[in-house]
Design a protein around this motif. Structure first.
Motif, PDB file in Angstrom:
ATOM      1  N   ALA B   9       0.817  -1.211   0.000  1.00 13.18           N
ATOM      2  CA  ALA B   9       0.000   0.000   0.000  1.00 13.18           C
ATOM      3  C   ALA B   9       0.853   1.264   0.000  1.00 13.18           C
ATOM      4  N   VAL B  10       1.945   1.234   0.766  1.00 15.61           N
ATOM      5  CA  VAL B  10       2.805   2.415   0.832  1.00 15.61           C
ATOM      6  C   VAL B  10       3.489   2.692  -0.496  1.00 15.61           C
ATOM      7  N   ASN B  11       3.518   1.683  -1.350  1.00 13.32           N
ATOM      8  CA  ASN B  11       4.228   1.853  -2.622  1.00 13.32           C
ATOM      9  C   ASN B  11       3.319   2.298  -3.758  1.00 13.32           C
ATOM     10  N   ALA B  12       2.053   2.508  -3.478  1.00  9.98           N
ATOM     11  CA  ALA B  12       1.122   2.863  -4.535  1.00  9.98           C
ATOM     12  C   ALA B  12       1.185   4.356  -4.855  1.00  9.98           C
ATOM     13  N   GLY B  13       0.660   4.721  -6.023  1.00 19.81           N
ATOM     14  CA  GLY B  13       0.476   6.118  -6.374  1.00 19.81           C
ATOM     15  C   GLY B  13       1.741   6.881  -6.695  1.00 19.81           C
ATOM     16  N   PRO B  14       1.753   8.164  -6.328  1.00 17.04           N
ATOM     17  CA  PRO B  14       2.824   9.058  -6.769  1.00 17.04           C
ATOM     18  C   PRO B  14       4.219   8.602  -6.350  1.00 17.04           C
ATOM     19  N   ASN B  15       4.332   7.932  -5.179  1.00 12.55           N
ATOM     20  CA  ASN B  15       5.648   7.476  -4.751  1.00 12.55           C
ATOM     21  C   ASN B  15       6.252   6.502  -5.753  1.00 12.55           C
ATOM     22  N   GLU B  16       5.401   5.592  -6.230  1.00 12.74           N
ATOM     23  CA  GLU B  16       5.858   4.616  -7.216  1.00 12.74           C
ATOM     24  C   GLU B  16       6.244   5.308  -8.519  1.00 12.74           C
ATOM     25  N   PHE B  17       5.444   6.309  -8.911  1.00 13.08           N
ATOM     26  CA  PHE B  17       5.751   7.054 -10.138  1.00 13.08           C
ATOM     27  C   PHE B  17       7.111   7.737 -10.012  1.00 13.08           C
ATOM     28  N   LEU B  18       7.310   8.422  -8.870  1.00 16.23           N
ATOM     29  CA  LEU B  18       8.584   9.115  -8.639  1.00 16.23           C
ATOM     30  C   LEU B  18       9.747   8.141  -8.598  1.00 16.23           C
ATOM     31  N   LEU B  19       9.499   6.980  -7.998  1.00 15.34           N
ATOM     32  CA  LEU B  19      10.546   5.957  -7.945  1.00 15.34           C
ATOM     33  C   LEU B  19      10.931   5.532  -9.357  1.00 15.34           C
ATOM     34  N   GLY B  20       9.916   5.412 -10.218  1.00 14.51           N
ATOM     35  CA  GLY B  20      10.186   5.072 -11.620  1.00 14.51           C
ATOM     36  C   GLY B  20      11.033   6.126 -12.297  1.00 14.51           C
ATOM     37  N   VAL B  21      10.679   7.404 -12.063  1.00 18.68           N
ATOM     38  CA  VAL B  21      11.431   8.511 -12.670  1.00 18.68           C
ATOM     39  C   VAL B  21      12.882   8.494 -12.188  1.00 18.68           C
ATOM     40  N   THR B  22      13.077   8.337 -10.868  1.00 16.08           N
ATOM     41  CA  THR B  22      14.446   8.381 -10.328  1.00 16.08           C
ATOM     42  C   THR B  22      15.231   7.129 -10.725  1.00 16.08           C
ATOM     43  N   THR B  23      14.527   5.988 -10.876  1.00 20.88           N
ATOM     44  CA  THR B  23      15.223   4.770 -11.322  1.00 20.88           C
ATOM     45  C   THR B  23      15.754   4.966 -12.725  1.00 20.88           C
ATOM     46  N   PHE B  24      14.968   5.673 -13.552  1.00 22.09           N
ATOM     47  CA  PHE B  24      15.391   5.872 -14.936  1.00 22.09           C
ATOM     48  C   PHE B  24      16.502   6.917 -15.040  1.00 22.09           C
ATOM     49  N   PHE B  25      16.548   7.853 -14.089  1.00 21.14           N
ATOM     50  CA  PHE B  25      17.403   9.033 -14.216  1.00 21.14           C
ATOM     51  C   PHE B  25      18.820   8.787 -14.758  1.00 21.14           C
ATOM     52  N   PRO B  26      19.577   7.829 -14.175  1.00 20.43           N
ATOM     53  CA  PRO B  26      20.942   7.634 -14.695  1.00 20.43           C
ATOM     54  C   PRO B  26      20.969   7.261 -16.174  1.00 20.43           C
ATOM     55  N   LEU B  27      19.898   6.651 -16.657  1.00 19.03           N
ATOM     56  CA  LEU B  27      19.867   6.202 -18.056  1.00 19.03           C
ATOM     57  C   LEU B  27      19.757   7.359 -19.039  1.00 19.03           C
ATOM     58  N   ILE B  28      19.369   8.532 -18.533  1.00 20.16           N
ATOM     59  CA  ILE B  28      19.285   9.700 -19.410  1.00 20.16           C
ATOM     60  C   ILE B  28      20.632   9.934 -20.084  1.00 20.16           C
ATOM     61  N   PHE B  29      21.716   9.690 -19.314  1.00 24.99           N
ATOM     62  CA  PHE B  29      23.058   9.940 -19.845  1.00 24.99           C
ATOM     63  C   PHE B  29      23.453   8.924 -20.917  1.00 24.99           C
ATOM     64  N   ALA B  30      22.782   7.778 -20.934  1.00 20.19           N
ATOM     65  CA  ALA B  30      23.045   6.794 -21.993  1.00 20.19           C
ATOM     66  C   ALA B  30      22.137   7.042 -23.193  1.00 20.19           C
ATOM     67  N   VAL B  31      20.889   7.431 -22.913  1.00 19.02           N
ATOM     68  CA  VAL B  31      19.885   7.552 -23.980  1.00 19.02           C
ATOM     69  C   VAL B  31      20.044   8.852 -24.770  1.00 19.02           C
ATOM     70  N   ALA B  32      20.310   9.966 -24.069  1.00 20.37           N
ATOM     71  CA  ALA B  32      20.372  11.263 -24.743  1.00 20.37           C
ATOM     72  C   ALA B  32      21.408  11.313 -25.880  1.00 20.37           C
ATOM     73  N   PRO B  33      22.650  10.834 -25.648  1.00 21.93           N
ATOM     74  CA  PRO B  33      23.614  10.878 -26.767  1.00 21.93           C
ATOM     75  C   PRO B  33      23.159  10.037 -27.959  1.00 21.93           C
ATOM     76  N   ILE B  34      22.525   8.894 -27.673  1.00 21.68           N
ATOM     77  CA  ILE B  34      22.053   8.028 -28.762  1.00 21.68           C
ATOM     78  C   ILE B  34      20.923   8.713 -29.519  1.00 21.68           C
ATOM     79  N   GLY B  35      20.052   9.411 -28.773  1.00 24.49           N
ATOM     80  CA  GLY B  35      18.966  10.150 -29.399  1.00 24.49           C
ATOM     81  C   GLY B  35      19.476  11.279 -30.280  1.00 24.49           C
ATOM     82  N   LEU B  36      20.488  12.003 -29.773  1.00 22.10           N
ATOM     83  CA  LEU B  36      21.107  13.077 -30.568  1.00 22.10           C
ATOM     84  C   LEU B  36      21.685  12.516 -31.861  1.00 22.10           C
TER      85      LEU B  36
END
Lengths: 107, 249
Positions: B9-36
């Motif tokens: 229950a504590v993991n539902a809703g916005p916390n889970e969404f934010l966790l998803g965003v922060t989990t992805f965060f380091p990957l921005i540095f891998a994805v952005a150069p490939i996208g460019l």
């Protein structure tokens, strides 16, 4: 200039939609499949191997069949990933591939 | 959303969404150069920034987008492009079949809409999450939307600045994607059996890559790994311990 930025060729749009349809088909195929088939025992064990097997297959040609720099950097990244956070391990991998490529082309 | 009485229950809703965003965060540095890089190559092939945005939004599969650019010509071989897209994306069949049983309480609509953005990175992070916990829709969206925005911004930016940027391999950024996947592979390590699966996949993928044109090497490697796992399966009770239970203890 702005007309070039927003230009869309009809055939290009059609090709994009054809690509999108074939991609979506592969993405929902597993959803449809698992509705009719339940996995247990050996098939479940096989399915559990899918994530590492696919990730390995995607990187294998670059990691093992490109050059000594890439293969060495792969090993360094893998070892770093066991001890360090992902971003740090990735950074070490990228830096080591640059250094190794320079070192290997210098000779 | 229905209330969960259990520990999730504590993991539902916005916390889970934010966790998803922060989990992805380091990957921005891998994805952005490939996208460019993708955007810059697409501009060279004559695609407008809007066409790049449309392809990224509707297809949203980096590997097949690069493959399509490779095949891009005048006149446009749309049948070849669409079929090659299908082939390189066949791995998604295995990926979605593998992830489907590990989802939390997703509605049918959420499953079919959500899997529209089942790109490699979204799938990989969802699988990683599923080692410890069911993957909730909020977590999945947090990861998926962050990748979606990153990919569209990077590819469109790449198509606009295009030629200004040099060769990304100069900075080793072409290796970022490989480094990312190696890190993810290590996350699935569960001992010797995983080693055998990885050896089988790697060997099959390299051999197929060398001798068979196209994207078959990913399918070949995946199938080899799955067969290796099936052969190693031992149905005595002691091996029934699920990885999730092993990790939670």
């Amino acid at each position: 200039m702005s007309s070039e930025i927003f230009a869309v060729d009809p055939l290009v749009l059609f090709t994009i939609l054809a690509m999108a349809a074939s991609t979506y088909l592969t993405r929902i195929a597993g959803l449809v499949l698992t509705r009719f088939v339940t996995f247990s025992g050996r098939t479940e064990a096989a399915l559990q191997a899918v994530p590492p097997a696919i990730l390995m297959s995607v990187v294998a040609p670059i990691a093992f069949a490109t050059g000594a720099a890439e293969t060495t950097a792969t090993a360094i990244t893998a070892i770093a990933a066991l001890r360090l956070p992902m971003l740090a391990a990735m950074a070490i991998g990228v830096v080591s591939v640059v250094v190794l490529r320079m070192a290997l082309t210098a000779f | 959303m229905k209330t969960n009485q259990n520990k999730s229950a504590v993991n539902a809703g916005p916390n889970e969404f934010l966790l998803g965003v922060t989990t992805f965060f380091p990957l921005i540095f891998a994805v952005a150069p490939i996208g460019l890089l993708f955007g810059a190559l697409a501009a060279q092939k004559g695609l407008s920034p809007l066409e790049v945005l449309l392809m990224g939004s509707f297809v949203f599969a980096g590997g097949s987008q690069f493959l399509a650019l490779d095949l891009w010509a005048d006149p446009l071989p749309w049948v070849t492009v669409a079929f090659s897209t299908f082939l390189i994306n066949l791995r998604h069949v295995l990926m979605s079949a593998s992830l489907a049983p590990k989802l939390g309480h997703w509605t049918t609509l959420q499953r079919y809409l959500g899997f529209f953005i089942l790109a490699d990175e979204v799938w990989a992070l969802s699988e990683q999450r599923a080692i410890k916990h069911h993957t909730t829709f909020s977590f999945y969206l947090g990861v998926g939307l962050t990748l979606f925005v990153t990919w569209q911004v990077a590819t469109v930016a790449g198509s606009l600045i295009g030629a200004v940027m040099g060769d990304p391999s100069r900075f080793g950024l072409d290796f970022a994607f490989t480094a990312l996947f190696i890190c993810l592979v290590m996350g699935f390590w569960q001992g010797r059996k995983t080693g055998v699966v990885l050896a089988a996949s790697g060997l099959a993928a390299v051999l197929t890559y060398k001798f068979v044109p196209g994207a078959w090497y990913i399918i070949a490697g995946a199938v080899a790994g799955v067969i290796a796992a099936a052969i190693q399966y031992d149905d005595s009770p002691k091996t029934q311990l699920k990885p999730a239970e092993a990790l939670q203890s």
